[in-house]
Write an enzyme that holds these catalytic residues in place. Sequence first.
Site, mmCIF file in Angstrom:
data_model
loop_
_atom_site.group_PDB
_atom_site.id
_atom_site.type_symbol
_atom_site.label_atom_id
_atom_site.label_comp_id
_atom_site.label_asym_id
_atom_site.label_seq_id
_atom_site.Cartn_x
_atom_site.Cartn_y
_atom_site.Cartn_z
ATOM 1 N N GLU A 4 0.717 5.696 0.411
ATOM 2 C CA GLU A 4 -0.033 6.917 0.704
ATOM 3 C C GLU A 4 0.616 8.045 -0.084
ATOM 4 O O GLU A 4 1.840 8.082 -0.250
ATOM 5 C CB GLU A 4 -0.033 7.232 2.202
ATOM 6 C CG GLU A 4 -0.555 6.108 3.086
ATOM 7 C CD GLU A 4 -2.012 5.747 2.836
ATOM 8 O OE1 GLU A 4 -2.727 6.562 2.213
ATOM 9 O OE2 GLU A 4 -2.425 4.657 3.238
ATOM 10 N N GLU A 64 -6.225 18.353 2.597
ATOM 11 C CA GLU A 64 -7.080 17.172 2.491
ATOM 12 C C GLU A 64 -6.278 15.878 2.657
ATOM 13 O O GLU A 64 -6.764 14.904 3.219
ATOM 14 C CB GLU A 64 -7.830 17.155 1.156
ATOM 15 C CG GLU A 64 -6.977 17.187 -0.094
ATOM 16 C CD GLU A 64 -6.638 18.599 -0.564
ATOM 17 O OE1 GLU A 64 -6.327 18.752 -1.763
ATOM 18 O OE2 GLU A 64 -6.702 19.532 0.259
ATOM 19 N N HIS A 90 -5.504 6.557 7.406
ATOM 20 C CA HIS A 90 -4.894 5.673 6.414
ATOM 21 C C HIS A 90 -3.388 5.619 6.674
ATOM 22 O O HIS A 90 -2.703 6.623 6.594
ATOM 23 C CB HIS A 90 -5.163 6.190 5.004
ATOM 24 C CG HIS A 90 -6.579 6.022 4.572
ATOM 25 N ND1 HIS A 90 -6.939 5.242 3.496
ATOM 26 C CD2 HIS A 90 -7.735 6.515 5.080
ATOM 27 C CE1 HIS A 90 -8.263 5.270 3.357
ATOM 28 N NE2 HIS A 90 -8.752 6.043 4.306
ATOM 29 N N ASP A 119 0.856 -1.188 0.000
ATOM 30 C CA ASP A 119 0.000 0.000 0.000
ATOM 31 C C ASP A 119 0.890 1.235 0.000
ATOM 32 O O ASP A 119 2.000 1.222 0.562
ATOM 33 C CB ASP A 119 -0.911 0.016 1.234
ATOM 34 C CG ASP A 119 -1.876 1.199 1.204
ATOM 35 O OD1 ASP A 119 -2.624 1.342 0.224
ATOM 36 O OD2 ASP A 119 -1.864 1.999 2.156
ATOM 37 N N ASP A 124 -2.553 -0.651 6.606
ATOM 38 C CA ASP A 124 -3.468 -1.038 5.528
ATOM 39 C C ASP A 124 -2.978 -2.282 4.791
ATOM 40 O O ASP A 124 -3.781 -3.122 4.387
ATOM 41 C CB ASP A 124 -3.636 0.119 4.534
ATOM 42 C CG ASP A 124 -4.608 1.181 5.052
ATOM 43 O OD1 ASP A 124 -5.105 1.026 6.179
ATOM 44 O OD2 ASP A 124 -4.857 2.160 4.322
#
Length: 228
Positions: free
Chosen positions: A9, A52, A150, A7, A155
Amino acid sequence: MREIVLDTETTGFDPETGDRIVEIGAVELVGHVPTGQTYHQYINPERAMPDEAFQVHGLGDDFLRDKPKFAQVGRAFLDFIGDAKLVIHNAAFDIKFLNAELKWMKLPQIPWEQAIDTLAIARRRFPGSPASLDALCRRFGIDNSSRTLHGALLDSEILAEVYLELIGGRQPDFALSQQAQVTSGESSQEWTPPARPTPLPARLTQKEAAAHAEFIGKLGDDPLWLKT
């Protein structure tokens, strides 16, 4: 079989408009079993973290400022994954970002066929149903209560559990491959059964043997199976 559940980010959605990777997490599986080997790296994106993105990941500029740039960790990342299959939820997104970073470093790209997309698997198995990681955790009863933000390593650990359920549970091959191993540790391809200490008795009766001999005698002196 070695697989890497992966994963990433990022600061946004598109590396071509300046977004970058800020975290990579990966978990190693061998034979669909976690080995305990992981890869985890925070990365300085060399740009300000959008509000965000901070709300999603909880990673701010101050935290990332002293972290290595991708150029400093890209080679080590490639060495870790090797040629293993990459198990990724929505693989197109992560591969797009990883290949952009690797391209900027002039390092080899990750082939698309190296990825296993769990999102695609979930949509095939459960058409019309939610297929997010959280939705799949609910479906399979996997605890994701610690997933308040997250995080790439968390994850990937959760995704590893989801992946094993998607392909048929924690023992998708019912351990048949392991049962084929002999106690000495040799593979089934190297093992041959030992000879019986006592040969099995003949199952033909004397009458059947005599009838067979009579039949063979009628075939002549030059049967096909005696020709070389």
